[in-house]
Write a protein that holds these residues in place. Structure first.
Motif, PDB file in Angstrom:
ATOM      1  N   LYS A  35     -37.835 -15.125 -46.146  1.00 50.54           N
ATOM      2  CA  LYS A  35     -38.914 -16.397 -45.961  1.00 50.54           C
ATOM      3  C   LYS A  35     -38.333 -17.280 -44.794  1.00 50.54           C
ATOM      4  N   ASN A  36     -37.274 -17.436 -44.605  1.00 50.11           N
ATOM      5  CA  ASN A  36     -36.782 -18.446 -43.416  1.00 50.11           C
ATOM      6  C   ASN A  36     -35.941 -17.627 -42.398  1.00 50.11           C
ATOM      7  N   TYR A  38     -32.953 -16.794 -42.313  1.00 49.70           N
ATOM      8  CA  TYR A  38     -31.647 -17.275 -42.325  1.00 49.70           C
ATOM      9  C   TYR A  38     -30.730 -15.989 -42.679  1.00 49.70           C
TER      10      TYR A  38
END
Length: 110
Positions: A35-36, A38
């Motif tokens: 999603k991000n 990271y």
């Protein structure tokens, strides 16, 4: 698990270096959040990162580091370091010879 910023602080590597090492497949994050995006590292990653810090300090190239991490067993690390030490000593001899040649060249000009 540790986010890239935390991991960078723990290991002494910059986030940019960690991203580069991931790109070069030297130290790939154990997880990347879809999603991000990271990146996350674990304790095993920490040991690998610390080894990479030392290898860079010992003047290993990226290619040599890849060889240590992927192609040769860490059980061979002592032998690899001995080989590197011999190569560095040879480079010192060669560099000293060049310095002597420079001095001789400069003396010819005087």
């Amino acid at each position: 698990m540790y986010r890239i910023g935390e991991f960078a602080e723990m290991t002494g590597l910059t986030k940019e270096t960690l991203r580069y090492y991931a790109q070069m497949e030297l130290l790939v994050p154990v997880f990347v959040n879809p999603k991000n995006k990271y990146s996350y590292y674990d304790n095993h990653s920490f040991l690998t990162a610390r080894l990479l810090v030392y290898l860079r300090r010992f003047d290993f190239s990226i290619q040599e580091m890849l060889t240590v991490i992927h192609d040769r067993s860490l059980f061979e690390l002592e032998e690899i370091l001995k080989e590197k030490k011999v190569a560095l000593r040879q480079r010192i001899v060669e560099t000293e010879a060049i310095v002597t040649e420079i001095d001789e060249f400069l003396e010819m000009g005087d």
